[in-house]
Design an enzyme around this catalytic site. Structure first.
Site, PDB file in Angstrom:
ATOM      1  N   CYS B  20       0.826  -1.193   0.000  1.00 28.12           N
ATOM      2  CA  CYS B  20       0.000   0.000   0.000  1.00 28.12           C
ATOM      3  C   CYS B  20       0.871   1.257   0.000  1.00 28.12           C
ATOM      4  O   CYS B  20       1.832   1.305   0.764  1.00 28.12           O
ATOM      5  CB  CYS B  20      -0.875  -0.042   1.249  1.00 28.12           C
ATOM      6  SG  CYS B  20      -2.008   1.307   1.405  1.00 28.12           S
ATOM      7  N   PRO B  21       0.571   2.250  -0.816  1.00 30.11           N
ATOM      8  CA  PRO B  21      -0.619   2.425  -1.637  1.00 30.11           C
ATOM      9  C   PRO B  21      -0.415   2.064  -3.105  1.00 30.11           C
ATOM     10  O   PRO B  21      -1.304   2.300  -3.902  1.00 30.11           O
ATOM     11  CB  PRO B  21      -0.842   3.933  -1.534  1.00 30.11           C
ATOM     12  CG  PRO B  21       0.545   4.500  -1.557  1.00 30.11           C
ATOM     13  CD  PRO B  21       1.381   3.498  -0.793  1.00 30.11           C
TER      14      PRO B  21
END
Lengths: 376, 83
Positions: B20-21
């Site tokens: 992430c992200p």
């Protein structure tokens, strides 16, 4: 229960996991942190520092003698609990994924400057919210700085900033930081604090505040484990809250952070720990510009590394060796901060704190500009 | 809803090894380039992206999504239909 309606273990896990991933799940996790932190303060932790990932890592650096600021030396069990709690949750829900190799050296440097920025402000994003929830108005500029740093980082994400792929690796790699933390816990038992003594065996212990202020070990450890478990499941992240809000218009993580602040505010009111104002706040200074810029540096570092200090710890607990390197970078950054006069004190920024922030911003901006992949 | 995973995807996005992200950033960019009705297959080994952030994004956009967890391979395949 009728036969056939009894969920098997896998279904139980899925249900439990979904609870934490829901809107109410993340709100509950924020509430957990928001309530536990003021309680830990009531039980002995420093003012407006019931939980602070950066401050506690700084204290661990002091306990190990990596810096010798004798007011911030204590092996904080909360951090140990965060890592072990996350590890336990990752194993329980089959999310332990040992991986490494995504620009670890850069992540170390980002960890160093994240800590330098946080210690100029005097707190990580968790503590910034806890300070605000206890009435410390100086936290407002810190939080504005955090959002500004995240906004700058998002520009880089949009421009193709990328630290590259990690690779699956040996389980032992994922276990390294948890084992280091377990080793720290063992050291606390072998060399327990001796009242009035600044050293026990190889561990340093502050005899004056804030390093001397702490809740009982078992309670701190239990709180850390609970937060580690819940945060791993919910992906709680105080940086991601703003990043996702700005970048994707997603409010999920943001709700968790708001929940933290609201519940901490209520808990502080109940515990008589709410003292509004700017001057004479615990472990805080009133130099607004540097409260702001310190957190700009921290926020930018967090985005470039992919998570706030807490999230990096929880990722490390689920086997991410690169996040573990960031955690070590923060611990070493704390040592640099105190050894080189970068860290602030209630009197204001350290003698070299301003230089530290400027150098940090130059380095982080350079990382952002030079590590971009051109769009295909 | 049609069975998305049995259809031939318009594009395959491999974000294995990214956390992430990045999986969501790259998924969003890939979807922006695709025309309505296209099917994007995303391969990711990041639990937070596979089970939380990407499905949440797709559902908010009103896109169809199917998630296949490949336990033996240690990653997920996400099938997202832009609408």
């Amino acid at each position: 229960m009728e036969e056939g309606l009894t969920p098997n273990k896998e279904e139980y896990m899925t249900t439990f996991k979904n609870i934490f991933a829901t809107r109410w799940g993340i709100i509950t996790v924020g509430a957990l942190v928001g309530i536990l932190a003021p309680l830990l303060q009531k039980l002995g932790n420093p003012g407006n520092m019931g939980v602070c990932v950066a401050c506690f890592q700084r204290d661990i650096a002091g306990a190990l003698g990596l810096h010798r600021a004798d007011v911030v030396e204590y092996m904080r069990p909360e951090i140990i609990g965060f890592v072990i709690g996350s590890l336990a949750a990752a194993y329980l829900f089959k999310e332990f994924r040992p991986r490494a190799g995504s620009a670890p050296m850069v992540r170390f440097v980002l960890g160093v400057f994240a800590m330098i920025g946080a210690l100029v402000f005097l707190g990580c994003p968790w503590r910034a919210w806890l300070r605000l929830a206890a009435g410390d108005g100086n936290a407002i500029l810190g939080l504005l700085g955090l959002v500004s740093g995240i906004w700058i980082g998002i520009r880089f994400l949009k421009a193709g900033y990328d630290l590259g792929r990690s690779q699956p690796t040996y389980a032992a790699v994922g276990w390294t930081l948890p084992l280091i933390m377990l080793g720290f816990l063992v050291l606390m038992f072998i060399y327990p604090q001796i009242p009035g003594e600044s050293k026990s065996g190889i561990l340093f212990y502050s005899v004056k505040s804030p390093g001397s202020m702490h809740a009982p070990l078992a309670i701190s450890l239990a709180a850390g484990l609970a937060i580690g478990l819940a945060a791993q499941r919910s992906r709680f992240c105080t940086m991601g809250a703003f990043r996702d809000l700005i970048l994707f218009q997603q409010t999920h993580l943001f709700l968790g952070v708001i929940s933290l602040a609201v519940f901490a505010f209520i808990a502080n009111l109940v515990l008589n720990q709410f003292n509004p104002g700017f001057a004479n706040q615990p472990v805080a200074h009133t130099m607004g510009l540097w409260n702001y810029l310190g957190m700009v540096l921290a926020g930018l570092s967090f985005v470039l590394a992919g998570g706030c200090p807490g999230r990096q710890i929880f990722l490390a607990g689920e086997g991410d060796g690169d996040a573990a390197v960031f955690v070590l970078g923060m611990i070493f950054g704390a040592a640099f901060s105190h050894n080189f006069g970068l860290a602030s004190s209630p009197a204001g920024v350290g003698p070299n704190g301003i230089a530290g922030v400027i150098v940090g911003l130059v380095v982080c901006l350079s990382i952002g500009f030079t590590m971009r992949k051109k769009a295909a | 809803m049609a069975d998305l995973k049995s259809q031939t995807p318009t594009e395959v996005l491999d974000v294995l090894g990214r956390v992430c992200p990045y999986p969501l950033v790259m998924t969003k960019k890939a979807l922006e380039k695709l025309s309505s009705g296209s099917l994007l297959k995303v391969m990711t080994d990041a639990p937070a992206s596979a089970e939380d952030s990407i499905p949440r994004f797709a559902e908010k956009q009103g896109y169809g999504i199917e998630i296949v967890k490949l336990e033996d391979k240690g990653y997920w395949e996400l099938y997202i239909q832009k609408s």
